[in-house]
Design an enzyme around this catalytic site. Structure first.
Site, PDB file in Angstrom:
ATOM      1  N   CYS A   1       0.856  -1.185   0.000  1.00 45.61           N
ATOM      2  CA  CYS A   1       0.000   0.000   0.000  1.00 45.61           C
ATOM      3  C   CYS A   1       0.894   1.238   0.000  1.00 45.61           C
ATOM      4  CB  CYS A   1      -0.895  -0.009   1.241  1.00 45.61           C
ATOM      5  SG  CYS A   1      -1.866   1.475   1.485  1.00 45.61           S
TER       6      CYS A   1
ATOM      7  N   CYS B   1      -1.183   6.307   5.338  1.00 47.05           N
ATOM      8  CA  CYS B   1      -2.104   6.845   6.353  1.00 47.05           C
ATOM      9  C   CYS B   1      -1.497   6.740   7.752  1.00 47.05           C
ATOM     10  CB  CYS B   1      -3.436   6.105   6.296  1.00 47.05           C
ATOM     11  SG  CYS B   1      -3.365   4.404   6.907  1.00 47.05           S
TER      12      CYS B   1
ATOM     13  N   CYS C   1      -0.178   1.323   9.065  1.00 49.08           N
ATOM     14  CA  CYS C   1       0.716   0.165   8.906  1.00 49.08           C
ATOM     15  C   CYS C   1       2.157   0.650   8.907  1.00 49.08           C
ATOM     16  CB  CYS C   1       0.406  -0.563   7.598  1.00 49.08           C
ATOM     17  SG  CYS C   1      -1.249  -1.258   7.535  1.00 49.08           S
TER      18      CYS C   1
ATOM     19  N   CYS D   1      -7.358  -1.217   1.149  1.00 49.48           N
ATOM     20  CA  CYS D   1      -6.386  -1.302   2.239  1.00 49.48           C
ATOM     21  C   CYS D   1      -5.941  -2.747   2.313  1.00 49.48           C
ATOM     22  CB  CYS D   1      -7.026  -0.852   3.548  1.00 49.48           C
ATOM     23  SG  CYS D   1      -6.036  -1.196   5.015  1.00 49.48           S
TER      24      CYS D   1
ATOM     25  N   GLN E   1     -12.743  -8.851  18.661  1.00 48.45           N
ATOM     26  CA  GLN E   1     -11.384  -8.823  18.134  1.00 48.45           C
ATOM     27  C   GLN E   1     -11.400  -8.655  16.612  1.00 48.45           C
ATOM     28  OE1 GLN E   1      -8.567  -8.760  19.724  1.00 48.45           O
ATOM     29  NE2 GLN E   1      -8.752  -9.791  21.692  1.00 48.45           N
TER      30      GLN E   1
ATOM     31  N   TYR F   1     -12.614  -8.280  32.687  1.00 47.44           N
ATOM     32  CA  TYR F   1     -12.627  -7.588  31.382  1.00 47.44           C
ATOM     33  C   TYR F   1     -13.201  -8.517  30.304  1.00 47.44           C
ATOM     34  CZ  TYR F   1      -9.155  -4.619  33.766  1.00 47.44           C
ATOM     35  OH  TYR F   1      -8.494  -3.811  34.658  1.00 47.44           O
TER      36      TYR F   1
ATOM     37  N   GLU G   1     -17.432  -7.016  33.469  1.00 50.76           N
ATOM     38  CA  GLU G   1     -17.172  -5.998  32.451  1.00 50.76           C
ATOM     39  C   GLU G   1     -17.856  -4.703  32.877  1.00 50.76           C
ATOM     40  OE1 GLU G   1     -16.034  -3.723  29.800  1.00 50.76           O
ATOM     41  OE2 GLU G   1     -15.336  -5.767  29.429  1.00 50.76           O
TER      42      GLU G   1
ATOM     43  N   ASP H   1      -7.838  -9.934  30.515  1.00 47.68           N
ATOM     44  CA  ASP H   1      -7.488  -9.399  29.190  1.00 47.68           C
ATOM     45  C   ASP H   1      -7.747  -7.886  29.224  1.00 47.68           C
ATOM     46  OD1 ASP H   1      -6.997  -8.896  26.550  1.00 47.68           O
ATOM     47  OD2 ASP H   1      -8.654 -10.084  25.757  1.00 47.68           O
TER      48      ASP H   1
ATOM     49  N   CYS I   1      -2.258  -6.903  25.288  1.00 54.14           N
ATOM     50  CA  CYS I   1      -2.009  -6.262  23.989  1.00 54.14           C
ATOM     51  C   CYS I   1      -0.896  -5.227  24.093  1.00 54.14           C
ATOM     52  CB  CYS I   1      -3.288  -5.612  23.446  1.00 54.14           C
ATOM     53  SG  CYS I   1      -3.984  -4.347  24.520  1.00 54.14           S
TER      54      CYS I   1
END
Length: 459
Positions: free
Chosen positions: A78, A82, A85, A164, A288, A317, A338, A386, A413
């Site tokens: 690409c 933007c 990535c 994309c 996800q 979570y 949650e 998580d 993450c």
């Protein structure tokens, strides 16, 4: 006092050799020991660089010309730039090596656990077109409605980004048609500076296993001109569309979705499957974005949880119940927590959808709910957590430690906050046994990791 000087000055142009990568994927080169960070370059490369910022201990540069290229450099799929990535110029092997090293470095330097086994990162066979959801801002240029992601560190839309390489192919087909129809039908683009116009964002969600599609049109007011024609055209061209939703966000804010959501056509939910579990996904559901790697991630979490048929599990979570329902297939009982009420509603719906009766979901902050459960005599065998990128709050970590589960499975993450939290859990009586990195977001600098901890045995 002698003023300290740096070996380079702002706007100076130099030739630099690169020897390493930051965790963000920037190249690292040094001038007399002074580190310079430059995007879009790789270890072993040499380049002409313009210095754009100079700090006391490090500086930043901009690539002007590459004079020696690395064999790990690839042609990006690409050329939109933007900013989403950051790693497209790297071979996928180098991307995985970089992410593996990121996890190793924080385990050593932050968690102070260099001895803990870190397994080779689990990557994708085909690391493209994995994103099942996009939400792109709408703007105006020369009287035309444009869509596209914001350019890095700006609110300038990279216009009409019709394809994309990490979005699902279905999204690449539908998004430009939504833009073209909105233009033809006189739907006015939102103007951020004046807070006027109709269409603010376009969100498209897809079900990887089902091919279901939901389109969410985020508007400033209830007004959406010619919406019946828009709906007719979209559903005629794309039979996989199951839901078209309008979300109204009247506020001057960077938050994308507003409070009010109404279905214009079709269903409230689309559906997807991960393994044997079916999930109902609404406009506001957290789900996800890479369902292929989500299965990899959750299978590893389930393996580390080592759940027996009589085990009680707490899933903090829990979101819409994605991990909870995987755990419930093995456990006697799963309790999910949650803070978002809509997510808990979705979790209950997903449990019913799959005929799962041994999962119970509670709205609240885990750090407040768990101590109450402990007082009531709840003693979980396993806690699965998580958290968001910021990691776990100190009082939540303490609440986990106080509940004394046999095992903790930490899905992260953000390796830096994971390492910070592991240090606290280690000091609280747990032993970190293994870490498994998983590449959920190829072409970006993000990496997930699943960690298995066991309660330390008393001497």
């Amino acid at each position: 006092m002698v003023k300290q000087t740096t070996p380079v000055k702002k706007n100076e142009t130099i030739t630099l050799r690169f020897e390493d990568l930051t965790h963000e994927g920037n190249g690292v080169g040094k001038i007399n020991g002074y580190p310079l960070f430059v995007p879009n370059v790789l270890p072993g490369e040499e380049a002409i660089v313009k210095i754009v910022k100079v700090n006391k201990n490090f500086g930043f540069g901009k690539l002007m010309e590459l004079t020696k290229s690395s064999p790990e450099r690839v042609e990006p799929t690409c050329h939109v730039h933007c900013g989403g990535c950051q790693l497209q110029h790297m071979s996928y092997k180098l991307q995985l090596d970089m992410k593996q090293n990121q996890v190793k470095n924080v385990m050593k330097k932050v968690a102070h656990l260099p001895h803990v086994p870190i397994h080779p990162i689990m990557g994708m066979k085909h690391p493209y077109h994995y994103r099942n959801k996009v939400q792109v801002p709408v703007g105006e240029k020369n009287g035309e409605l444009i869509v596209g992601y914001y350019q890095k560190r700006s609110h300038r839309i990279v216009e009409n980004m019709d394809t994309c390489s990490i979005q699902a192919e279905t999204i690449n087909e539908i998004l430009p048609v939504v833009r073209q129809l909105a233009n033809q039908l006189g739907i006015e683009p939102y103007q951020e500076e004046n807070h006027c116009g109709d269409l603010r964002h376009i969100m498209i969600r897809t079900g990887h296993a089902t091919n279901d599609v939901m389109i969410v049109l985020v508007t400033r007011t209830n007004r959406l001109p010619n919406k019946d024609v828009l709906i007719d055209e979209l559903t005629r061209r794309f039979p996989q569309i199951k839901s078209i939703v309008q979300n109204v966000n009247e506020k001057r804010t960077n938050v994308i979705l507003g409070e009010k959501t109404k279905v214009l056509w079709g269903e409230t939910y689309i559906y997807d499957k991960i393994g044997d579990i079916t999930f109902a996904i609404s406009a506001k559901s957290f789900y996800q974005v890479n369902p292929i790697q989500t299965k990899v991630l959750y299978d590893k979490a389930l393996e580390y949880a080592k759940i027996g048929k009589n085990d009680i599990v707490v899933d903090a979570y829990c979101g819409i119940g994605t991990i909870s329902l995987f755990l419930a297939q093995k456990a006697k009982k799963v309790y999910g927590i949650e803070v978002v009420p809509d997510a808990i509603d979705d979790a209950k719906k997903n449990a019913a959808l799959n005929g799962i009766t041994n999962a119970e979901f509670t709205v609240g902050q885990a750090e407040k709910v768990m101590p109450k459960w402990k007082e009531q005599g709840l003693t979980p065998d396993v806690i699965v957590v998580d958290p968001p990128r910021k990691g776990c709050e100190a009082d939540f970590l303490q609440a986990m430690i106080d509940m004394e589960p046999k095992r903790i499975v930490y899905v992260s993450c953000n390796p830096s906050t994971l390492a910070r939290d592991l240090r606290i859990l280690e000091d609280g009586g747990y032993v970190t046994k293994e870490v498994q990195p998983v590449d959920m977001f190829p072409s970006t600098n993000h990496v997930e990791a699943v960690t298995w901890l066991e309660k330390r045995l008393s001497n």
